[in-house]
Design a protein around this motif. Structure first.
Motif, short mmCIF file in Angstrom:
data_model
loop_
_atom_site.label_atom_id
_atom_site.label_comp_id
_atom_site.label_asym_id
_atom_site.label_seq_id
_atom_site.Cartn_x
_atom_site.Cartn_y
_atom_site.Cartn_z
N TYR A 169 -13.09 104.48 78.80
CA TYR A 169 -11.78 104.23 78.30
C TYR A 169 -12.18 102.68 77.67
CZ TYR A 169 -7.80 102.38 75.25
OH TYR A 169 -7.21 101.88 74.19
N THR A 170 -12.55 101.93 78.26
CA THR A 170 -13.06 100.78 78.12
C THR A 170 -14.03 100.37 77.33
OG1 THR A 170 -11.73 99.60 79.85
CG2 THR A 170 -13.75 98.03 79.13
N VAL A 171 -15.22 101.07 77.81
CA VAL A 171 -16.35 101.25 77.35
C VAL A 171 -16.13 102.05 75.62
CG1 VAL A 171 -18.87 102.56 77.33
CG2 VAL A 171 -17.62 101.13 78.88
N ILE A 172 -15.20 102.48 75.51
CA ILE A 172 -15.43 103.40 74.06
C ILE A 172 -14.85 102.21 73.80
CG2 ILE A 172 -13.96 105.75 73.22
CD1 ILE A 172 -14.82 107.76 75.87
N ALA A 173 -13.32 102.11 73.78
CA ALA A 173 -13.07 101.10 72.71
C ALA A 173 -13.88 99.84 72.73
CB ALA A 173 -11.49 100.96 74.12
N ARG A 183 -13.04 94.01 70.49
CA ARG A 183 -11.73 93.34 71.13
C ARG A 183 -10.60 93.57 70.53
NH1 ARG A 183 -12.71 87.54 73.91
NH2 ARG A 183 -11.40 87.90 74.45
N SER A 184 -10.43 93.66 69.06
CA SER A 184 -8.54 93.20 68.80
C SER A 184 -8.19 95.02 68.67
CB SER A 184 -9.53 93.29 67.15
OG SER A 184 -9.83 93.64 66.81
N HIS A 185 -9.17 96.11 69.56
CA HIS A 185 -7.77 96.83 69.28
C HIS A 185 -7.48 97.04 70.77
CE1 HIS A 185 -7.42 97.98 65.31
NE2 HIS A 185 -9.22 97.61 65.27
N PHE A 186 -8.56 96.52 72.24
CA PHE A 186 -7.55 96.54 73.08
C PHE A 186 -6.88 96.21 73.61
CE2 PHE A 186 -9.14 95.73 77.75
CZ PHE A 186 -9.07 96.62 77.99
N SER A 187 -6.20 96.32 74.09
CA SER A 187 -4.81 96.44 75.26
C SER A 187 -4.57 96.84 76.80
CB SER A 187 -3.86 96.46 73.92
OG SER A 187 -3.05 97.99 74.33
N VAL A 188 -4.28 95.90 77.39
CA VAL A 188 -3.66 96.82 78.17
C VAL A 188 -2.65 98.28 78.41
CG1 VAL A 188 -2.19 96.04 80.06
CG2 VAL A 188 -3.29 94.32 79.49
#
Length: 172
Positions: free
Chosen positions: A41-45, A51-56
């Motif tokens: 998920y981290t790689v795809i996101a 980075r702006s759409h990645f969240s915990v």
């Protein structure tokens, strides 16, 4: 002694073996999916949205949703595999699985990690995600950490003990 073999050949015993493998498949599917989902998920996101759409919150949600998919797919795979197999082969596989200490230790480590992280993740990230994602996603990440701990222990020279299983005669 022959009475035990007669009992082992009953349809109820085969159904119990199938149930055992479905539960085991669900457990293994959850562990593997919980291990693979967060980095995937981290790689795809990050590659798709930045980075702006990645969240915990999204990472934890993806972790427990991936674990749920692992539960369903692992259980379905083992059900199909066990139902359409010979009863004697399924019985032999169950006996081998019951004495597979490496698999049992991996399950134990994953369970301990899941419970521990289900409690620690909400304590650390309380304001960053919803409660459901914190608890379920934390359990998924903890399960993955526990599974990795088992493999690191095995690689570092502390493998699980092995037991020799004598050949189990099964009725024809």
């Amino acid at each position: 002694m022959s009475d035990n073999f007669a009992v082992a050949a009953t349809p109820q015993a085969h159904a119990a073996d199938i149930e055992f493998f479905v539960r085991r498949g669900m457990t293994k599917g959850y562990q593997i999916a919980s291990l693979v989902t967060p980095p995937l998920y981290t790689v795809i996101a990050l590659s798709r949205y930045g980075r702006s759409h990645f969240s915990v919150n999204r990472l934890l949600r993806a972790t427990w949703v991936g674990g749920s998919i692992g539960i369903v797919s692992g259980g379905g795979f083992e059900y199909a595999r066990s139902v359409y197999s010979n009863e004697a082969k399924v019985r032999r596989r169950r006996i081998q699985a019951a004495y597979d200490t490496a698999s049992i230790r991996a399950d134990d480590h994953a369970t301990i990690g899941g419970i521990l992280f289900a409690v620690l993740t909400p304590a650390i990230f309380w304001k960053r995600a919803s409660v459901v994602n914190l608890i379920l996603g934390g359990a998924g990440i903890g399960s993955a950490v526990g599974l990795l701990t088992h493999h690191v222990r095995t690689i570092s020279g502390d493998p699980a003990p092995t037991y020799q299983i004598s050949e189990v005669p099964v009725p024809s």
